[in-house]
Design a protein around this motif. Structure first.
Motif, PDB file in Angstrom:
ATOM      1  N   PHE A 166       0.827  -1.198   0.000  1.00 40.27           N
ATOM      2  CA  PHE A 166       0.000   0.000   0.000  1.00 40.27           C
ATOM      3  C   PHE A 166       0.869   1.260   0.000  1.00 40.27           C
ATOM      4  CE2 PHE A 166      -3.073  -2.934   2.161  1.00 40.27           C
ATOM      5  CZ  PHE A 166      -4.012  -2.926   1.148  1.00 40.27           C
ATOM      6  N   PHE A 167       0.365   2.308  -0.651  1.00 40.67           N
ATOM      7  CA  PHE A 167       1.016   3.614  -0.621  1.00 40.67           C
ATOM      8  C   PHE A 167       0.001   4.624  -0.118  1.00 40.67           C
ATOM      9  CE2 PHE A 167       2.422   7.567  -3.021  1.00 40.67           C
ATOM     10  CZ  PHE A 167       3.494   7.835  -2.179  1.00 40.67           C
ATOM     11  N   ASN A 168       0.128   4.965   1.153  1.00 46.31           N
ATOM     12  CA  ASN A 168      -0.755   5.943   1.790  1.00 46.31           C
ATOM     13  C   ASN A 168       0.100   6.930   2.581  1.00 46.31           C
ATOM     14  OD1 ASN A 168      -2.619   3.133   1.975  1.00 46.31           O
ATOM     15  ND2 ASN A 168      -3.636   4.958   1.179  1.00 46.31           N
ATOM     16  N   PRO A 169       0.753   7.841   1.869  1.00 50.39           N
ATOM     17  CA  PRO A 169       1.714   8.750   2.501  1.00 50.39           C
ATOM     18  C   PRO A 169       1.043   9.742   3.429  1.00 50.39           C
ATOM     19  CG  PRO A 169       1.260   9.466   0.264  1.00 50.39           C
ATOM     20  CD  PRO A 169       0.556   8.144   0.434  1.00 50.39           C
ATOM     21  N   THR A 170       1.799  10.219   4.401  1.00 49.96           N
ATOM     22  CA  THR A 170       1.257  11.128   5.400  1.00 49.96           C
ATOM     23  C   THR A 170       1.989  12.461   5.490  1.00 49.96           C
ATOM     24  OG1 THR A 170       2.561   9.834   6.997  1.00 49.96           O
ATOM     25  CG2 THR A 170       0.201   9.387   6.894  1.00 49.96           C
ATOM     26  N   ASP A 184       5.555   7.114   4.250  1.00 53.18           N
ATOM     27  CA  ASP A 184       4.359   6.346   3.911  1.00 53.18           C
ATOM     28  C   ASP A 184       3.745   5.807   5.204  1.00 53.18           C
ATOM     29  OD1 ASP A 184       2.416   4.999   2.546  1.00 53.18           O
ATOM     30  OD2 ASP A 184       3.734   3.442   1.741  1.00 53.18           O
ATOM     31  N   GLY A 185       3.274   6.724   6.048  1.00 52.74           N
ATOM     32  CA  GLY A 185       2.894   6.371   7.406  1.00 52.74           C
ATOM     33  C   GLY A 185       1.644   5.545   7.559  1.00 52.74           C
ATOM     34  N   TYR A 186       0.705   5.628   6.602  1.00 48.35           N
ATOM     35  CA  TYR A 186      -0.501   4.818   6.663  1.00 48.35           C
ATOM     36  C   TYR A 186      -0.437   3.669   5.665  1.00 48.35           C
ATOM     37  CZ  TYR A 186      -2.761   8.521   9.421  1.00 48.35           C
ATOM     38  OH  TYR A 186      -3.097   9.434  10.394  1.00 48.35           O
ATOM     39  N   GLY A 187       0.696   3.531   4.989  1.00 48.56           N
ATOM     40  CA  GLY A 187       0.858   2.466   4.013  1.00 48.56           C
ATOM     41  C   GLY A 187       1.918   1.480   4.452  1.00 48.56           C
ATOM     42  N   ASN A 189       5.162   2.170   5.435  1.00 48.68           N
ATOM     43  CA  ASN A 189       6.092   2.657   6.459  1.00 48.68           C
ATOM     44  C   ASN A 189       7.525   2.877   5.983  1.00 48.68           C
ATOM     45  OD1 ASN A 189       4.664   2.905   9.190  1.00 48.68           O
ATOM     46  ND2 ASN A 189       3.935   0.932   8.435  1.00 48.68           N
ATOM     47  N   PHE A 190       7.696   3.111   4.703  1.00 47.41           N
ATOM     48  CA  PHE A 190       9.021   3.460   4.202  1.00 47.41           C
ATOM     49  C   PHE A 190       9.152   4.974   4.084  1.00 47.41           C
ATOM     50  CE2 PHE A 190       8.565  -0.874   2.453  1.00 47.41           C
ATOM     51  CZ  PHE A 190       9.742  -1.439   2.930  1.00 47.41           C
ATOM     52  N   VAL A 191      10.403   5.415   4.037  1.00 47.42           N
ATOM     53  CA  VAL A 191      10.726   6.791   3.655  1.00 47.42           C
ATOM     54  C   VAL A 191      11.205   6.749   2.212  1.00 47.42           C
ATOM     55  CG1 VAL A 191      12.132   8.823   4.126  1.00 47.42           C
ATOM     56  CG2 VAL A 191      11.405   7.354   6.015  1.00 47.42           C
ATOM     57  N   LEU A 192      10.595   7.538   1.353  1.00 52.41           N
ATOM     58  CA  LEU A 192      10.927   7.579  -0.065  1.00 52.41           C
ATOM     59  C   LEU A 192      11.605   8.902  -0.370  1.00 52.41           C
ATOM     60  CD1 LEU A 192       7.424   6.272  -1.022  1.00 52.41           C
ATOM     61  CD2 LEU A 192       9.529   4.947  -1.271  1.00 52.41           C
ATOM     62  N   ARG A 193      12.737   8.825  -1.063  1.00 54.79           N
ATOM     63  CA  ARG A 193      13.535  10.023  -1.345  1.00 54.79           C
ATOM     64  C   ARG A 193      13.516  10.328  -2.841  1.00 54.79           C
ATOM     65  NH1 ARG A 193      20.096  10.248  -0.470  1.00 54.79           N
ATOM     66  NH2 ARG A 193      20.423  12.484  -0.897  1.00 54.79           N
ATOM     67  N   TYR A 194      13.209  11.577  -3.176  1.00 55.06           N
ATOM     68  CA  TYR A 194      13.173  12.060  -4.560  1.00 55.06           C
ATOM     69  C   TYR A 194      14.073  13.287  -4.676  1.00 55.06           C
ATOM     70  CZ  TYR A 194       8.796   9.330  -4.662  1.00 55.06           C
ATOM     71  OH  TYR A 194       7.841   8.339  -4.569  1.00 55.06           O
ATOM     72  N   ASP A 195      14.548  13.584  -5.881  1.00 62.01           N
ATOM     73  CA  ASP A 195      15.307  14.828  -6.041  1.00 62.01           C
ATOM     74  C   ASP A 195      14.351  16.000  -6.197  1.00 62.01           C
ATOM     75  OD1 ASP A 195      14.465  15.022  -8.713  1.00 62.01           O
ATOM     76  OD2 ASP A 195      16.390  14.409  -9.550  1.00 62.01           O
ATOM     77  N   HIS A 196      14.894  17.206  -6.371  1.00 65.25           N
ATOM     78  CA  HIS A 196      14.061  18.403  -6.363  1.00 65.25           C
ATOM     79  C   HIS A 196      13.121  18.488  -7.561  1.00 65.25           C
ATOM     80  CE1 HIS A 196      17.273  19.658  -9.097  1.00 65.25           C
ATOM     81  NE2 HIS A 196      16.488  20.649  -9.495  1.00 65.25           N
ATOM     82  N   GLY A 206      10.923   1.277   6.971  1.00 61.90           N
ATOM     83  CA  GLY A 206      10.045   0.118   6.909  1.00 61.90           C
ATOM     84  C   GLY A 206       9.787  -0.466   8.289  1.00 61.90           C
ATOM     85  N   LYS A 207       8.770  -1.289   8.358  1.00 60.52           N
ATOM     86  CA  LYS A 207       8.368  -1.898   9.618  1.00 60.52           C
ATOM     87  C   LYS A 207       8.869  -3.327   9.761  1.00 60.52           C
ATOM     88  CE  LYS A 207       4.150  -2.947  12.263  1.00 60.52           C
ATOM     89  NZ  LYS A 207       2.673  -2.853  12.283  1.00 60.52           N
ATOM     90  N   GLU A 208       8.958  -4.049   8.667  1.00 54.05           N
ATOM     91  CA  GLU A 208       9.372  -5.445   8.702  1.00 54.05           C
ATOM     92  C   GLU A 208      10.793  -5.595   8.169  1.00 54.05           C
ATOM     93  OE1 GLU A 208       7.316  -7.383  10.118  1.00 54.05           O
ATOM     94  OE2 GLU A 208       5.498  -6.136  10.043  1.00 54.05           O
ATOM     95  N   GLY A 209      11.514  -6.577   8.694  1.00 54.08           N
ATOM     96  CA  GLY A 209      12.835  -6.898   8.176  1.00 54.08           C
ATOM     97  C   GLY A 209      13.930  -5.942   8.590  1.00 54.08           C
TER      98      GLY A 209
END
Length: 365
Positions: A166-170, A184-187, A189-196, A206-209
């Motif tokens: 799921f992708f449900n960013p907060t 992605d706090g409601y999905g 739980n990863f942090v996704l990094r993009y450039d400007h 992430g939550k698992e692993g």
């Protein structure tokens, strides 16, 4: 057959109960209530937004707020016609607009070469009656007039997610070099990094692993901590279900955990050398049993990560270097969702699930 308006009328953006009670009566302006501790004590002004403005600017939930350089305050919410409200510092509502982000949840300010832009996060989570609705979330960059500049790519489209994730960013945050960080706090739980420019770079968290001490469990908020200078900036991420913030390098390497026992904290907001956060729920054996669990308040931490004040909450007490669990002390804030710090030190507290009430002002004393 229900119309879209009837459907949207019941929405809120988090998986919890919808509004079932009427609006509260206006507070008694003659009664001064002061909350907080130490050098961070505040007079409560519940009628910062004067009565009557809601007729033209209705709301459901007040999620997050930022202040731009001309003093205006922008607040995102989840009303079907008024997802962005613009205020004067005195609480006057200047305008309200927006119908493209029904799951309006996160709002971050970006300053670029003298211009200001907003990143709006639509979590994609809605609630109607006894049913919940999940769509994919999205993040858009807009100017202060609401014109969309671009939207960020879905993590599955760039190979960062599998189809069943799921992708449900907060929330978002922008680094000194312009890189954009999305939680992605409601999905998933990863942090996704993009450039400007919105090109995907990497993901972490992430939550698992991952080791328990660095997992993200309801990664609700994110902030770039620049208190040590831009060259030493780090990423602070909320792990709300774990009652803490996790610190990472800009590249995603885990550094430390800042614990806030008893507090389900929302996004970290840094002003000066302090960190401010709303507490959506606290561990309170009495108030946890009440309808909607109205057990929130706010917290303020110093640069060392120590809680120095908890406006609306119990006095922060440390024993052998550990903070005793905090809980609500005064029923001022039902569910603290965000804190906007004004230049004079006053706070504007946005609330989720607070009977459709406008933000509360905490005037520093």
């Amino acid at each position: 057959m229900k119309t879209r308006r009837h459907f949207l009328a019941g929405l809120t953006t988090a998986a919890a109960a919808t509004f079932t009670q009427t609006l509260r009566a206006a507070p008694d302006p003659k009664k001064d209530v002061v909350i907080g501790h130490g050098d961070h004590r505040y007079k409560v002004i519940k009628d910062w937004v004067t009565p009557g403005q809601g007729r033209h600017h209705p709301i459901l939930n007040c999620h997050e707020m930022v202040q731009v350089k001309d003093g205006r305050l922008f607040m995102v919410g989840d009303h079907w016609d008024n997802q962005m409200l613009v205020y004067k510092p005195d609480g006057t509502i200047l305008e309200s607009w927006g119908s493209a982000w029904p799951g309006g949840h996160g709002l971050s300010l970006s300053r670029e070469n003298g211009e200001e832009f907003l990143f709006v996060t639509d979590s994609g989570l809605w609630k109607s009656g006894g049913s919940g609705y999940r769509q994919t979330g999205r993040v858009v960059k807009i100017d202060l007039a609401g014109r969309e500049i671009f939207s960020l790519s879905h993590p599955m489209s760039v190979g960062a997610y599998e189809p069943d994730q799921f992708f449900n960013p907060t929330e978002t945050a922008v680094a000194p070099n312009g890189d954009i960080y999305v939680v992605d706090g409601y999905g998933s739980n990863f942090v996704l990094r993009y450039d400007h420019k919105g090109k995907f770079i990497s993901r972490f968290g992430g939550k698992e692993g991952v080791p328990e001490q660095e997992r993200l469990n309801n990664a609700h908020g994110i902030e770039i901590d620049r208190r040590q200078g831009d060259d030493k900036a780090t990423v602070l991420v909320t792990s709300r279900a774990d009652h803490c913030f996790r610190r990472f390098s800009l590249e995603g390497k885990y550094i430390e955990t800042i614990e806030v026992p008893g507090c389900k904290v929302c996004r970290p907001v840094i002003s000066g050398q302090e960190l401010y956060a709303g507490v959506c729920w606290s561990v309170d054996p009495v108030r946890n049993k009440l309808p909607q669990n109205p057990s929130g308040f706010t917290v303020i931490l110093d640069a060392a990560g120590q809680v120095i004040s908890a406006p609306g909450g119990t006095n922060p007490t440390y024993e052998e270097g550990k903070l005793k669990p905090l809980q609500q002390a005064q029923p001022i804030i039902d569910h603290g969702h965000d804190v906007c710090v004004l230049g004079n030190g006053d706070l504007i507290v946005c609330q989720w699930n607070a009977f459709q009430t406008y933000p509360i002002k905490l005037e520093k004393v």
